[in-house]
Enzyme design. Sequence first.
Site, PDB file in Angstrom:
ATOM      1  N   SER A 214     -37.237  22.499  43.334  1.00 22.26           N
ATOM      2  CA  SER A 214     -38.207  23.078  44.257  1.00 22.26           C
ATOM      3  C   SER A 214     -38.011  24.572  44.130  1.00 22.26           C
ATOM      4  O   SER A 214     -37.049  25.188  44.238  1.00 22.26           O
ATOM      5  CB  SER A 214     -37.852  22.620  45.440  1.00 22.26           C
ATOM      6  OG  SER A 214     -38.318  23.607  46.519  1.00 22.26           O
ATOM      7  N   ARG A 215     -38.905  25.183  43.636  1.00 21.02           N
ATOM      8  CA  ARG A 215     -39.089  26.737  43.387  1.00 21.02           C
ATOM      9  C   ARG A 215     -39.010  27.603  44.479  1.00 21.02           C
ATOM     10  O   ARG A 215     -38.781  28.674  44.463  1.00 21.02           O
ATOM     11  CB  ARG A 215     -40.275  26.950  42.488  1.00 21.02           C
ATOM     12  CG  ARG A 215     -40.167  26.441  41.163  1.00 21.02           C
ATOM     13  CD  ARG A 215     -41.183  26.821  40.207  1.00 21.02           C
ATOM     14  NE  ARG A 215     -41.097  26.084  38.957  1.00 21.02           N
ATOM     15  CZ  ARG A 215     -42.181  25.244  38.300  1.00 21.02           C
ATOM     16  NH1 ARG A 215     -43.182  25.116  39.419  1.00 21.02           N
ATOM     17  NH2 ARG A 215     -41.937  24.439  37.444  1.00 21.02           N
ATOM     18  N   VAL A 216     -39.158  26.946  45.824  1.00 23.58           N
ATOM     19  CA  VAL A 216     -39.021  27.678  46.989  1.00 23.58           C
ATOM     20  C   VAL A 216     -37.437  27.830  47.363  1.00 23.58           C
ATOM     21  O   VAL A 216     -37.156  28.369  47.923  1.00 23.58           O
ATOM     22  CB  VAL A 216     -39.900  26.926  48.185  1.00 23.58           C
ATOM     23  CG1 VAL A 216     -39.551  27.611  49.389  1.00 23.58           C
ATOM     24  CG2 VAL A 216     -41.393  27.132  47.887  1.00 23.58           C
TER      25      VAL A 216
ATOM     26  N   THR B  50     -47.898  23.816  40.015  1.00 27.94           N
ATOM     27  CA  THR B  50     -46.847  23.509  41.547  1.00 27.94           C
ATOM     28  C   THR B  50     -45.965  24.231  41.592  1.00 27.94           C
ATOM     29  O   THR B  50     -45.233  25.066  40.830  1.00 27.94           O
ATOM     30  CB  THR B  50     -46.975  22.049  41.493  1.00 27.94           C
ATOM     31  OG1 THR B  50     -46.197  21.693  40.399  1.00 27.94           O
ATOM     32  CG2 THR B  50     -47.965  21.579  41.649  1.00 27.94           C
TER      33      THR B  50
END
Length: 515
Positions: A373-375, A347
């Site tokens: 959150s990697r975004v 994810t």
Amino acid sequence: MALRPEEITSILKQEIKDYRAGVKLESTGIILSIGDGIARVYGLDDCMAGELLEFSSGDGSAGGGPGEFGIALNLEESSVGVVLCGEGHGIKEGDVVKRTGRIAGVPVGKGLLGRVVDALGRPLDAKGPVVSAETRPIEWKAPGVLARQSVKEPLQTGIKAVDGMIPIGRGQRELIIGDRQTGKTALVIDTILNQKGKDVYCIYVATGQKSSNVLSVAKTLEERGAMEYTTIINAPADVAATMQYLSPYTGAAIGEYYLYNGMHALVIYDDLTKHAAAYRELSLLLRRPPGREAFPGDVFYLHSRLLERAAKLRDDLKGGSLTALPIIETQAGDVSGYIPTNVISITDGQIYLESDLFYQGVRPAINVGLSVSRVGGNAQTKAMKKVAGKLRLELAQYRELAAFMQFGSDMDKSTRDQLNRGARLVEILKQGQYIPMTLAEEVSIIYVATRGILDDVPLERIEEFEKGFHGHLAAKYPDVVSEIEKLKDLNDSLTQRLDRAGNEFKKQFLRKEQC
């Protein structure tokens, strides 16, 4: 009556002329053994992996036809391992099994909105048959790298802690992880409720859940008008493991209809721990070699091929998106287990819910240190990015100082101020269930908190202040609310008016308290 030979001859000639020799070929096999929802079939040499097979006997409960259906999972040299989609009543050794020539599929489209269906798309809600003109295969190849674009459009959850610090974008895969009874399902239900009027179609997949829980979710969504844009797929704990195994893929297939038609969809898998357990059960019954924790070797592929189907497509491919929120249940907070680490690595980030925080009354019980959150800011509006910039940093510093101050050291003024501010930030991030907030409400309260306007408001009255402030803003400064919603940004004029509104309301609030 006299026979007329020429008439008989002409009829025979016509029949011979119209005769078409038709040979119908069917590939069939014979059941060698059956039990525990698994059939071993001999003779289907040309069968495809994942193909739908029809049993000539059985009560027809799974296929809606004369027989029952199964799915070919094991293609071996001498036999085919088939998992049954139903209970298997009436099926016995020696019965005939026919190929259907098609991969298992489900009905898709807007006809499923507002419905509760099973893993094969059959209705469970007594609202009549599902009306759908289109079907999609349950298993489908994920979009390639070139078909995608980066995640840049926010998916507002309406939850301050998430939208402010762990933002989710359309097309992202964000894991929700935590022990049981820590608010994982409540978090996703709030997210569904917040999609009202935002052109996002929601699919909630309940795998291995209690039917009473799913009924409660359906009732909550119905009461709040969210079922009109939501589909629920229910594969409860008492159905065949095959249906539990198929249910997330069915959810992805229904979501892909919106993805490939230029629309936006959100699919929630609740939860993938039970999905992995159902797959382990099927694999062991099919005599596949067990690996770590008795899971088969391809358990990583089980979830990676599911979650990779979530994507944000390029604009020239209609620009649709499918956002996935998988849920994983941990045991005693252990995120280093086999299935949790697998899904974390697939994810684009995780929201970690901690039972200690939950019991302390911090709800949603999000552990900011372990959640990511990697975004990142790409999935935030400019307004939220500006106000939440130092929120995460201040909270992290507060937790560190709070842990250090347990040793009873003397505090200087700056430390005391920082602890004071941090306690109020924790308080404003608390949020009740089923009350998602608008962007303007989230931005305004986080702004006044990070600006220090709440620093002299009593801690136990922060919640009361927040409710009153939102009302004050809507009544006295409606232009501020509408501008934030419209611009999704904060300019100097807006920040000045927010400062004025915050200080103005604080004076009234504190005066009322003194009286």
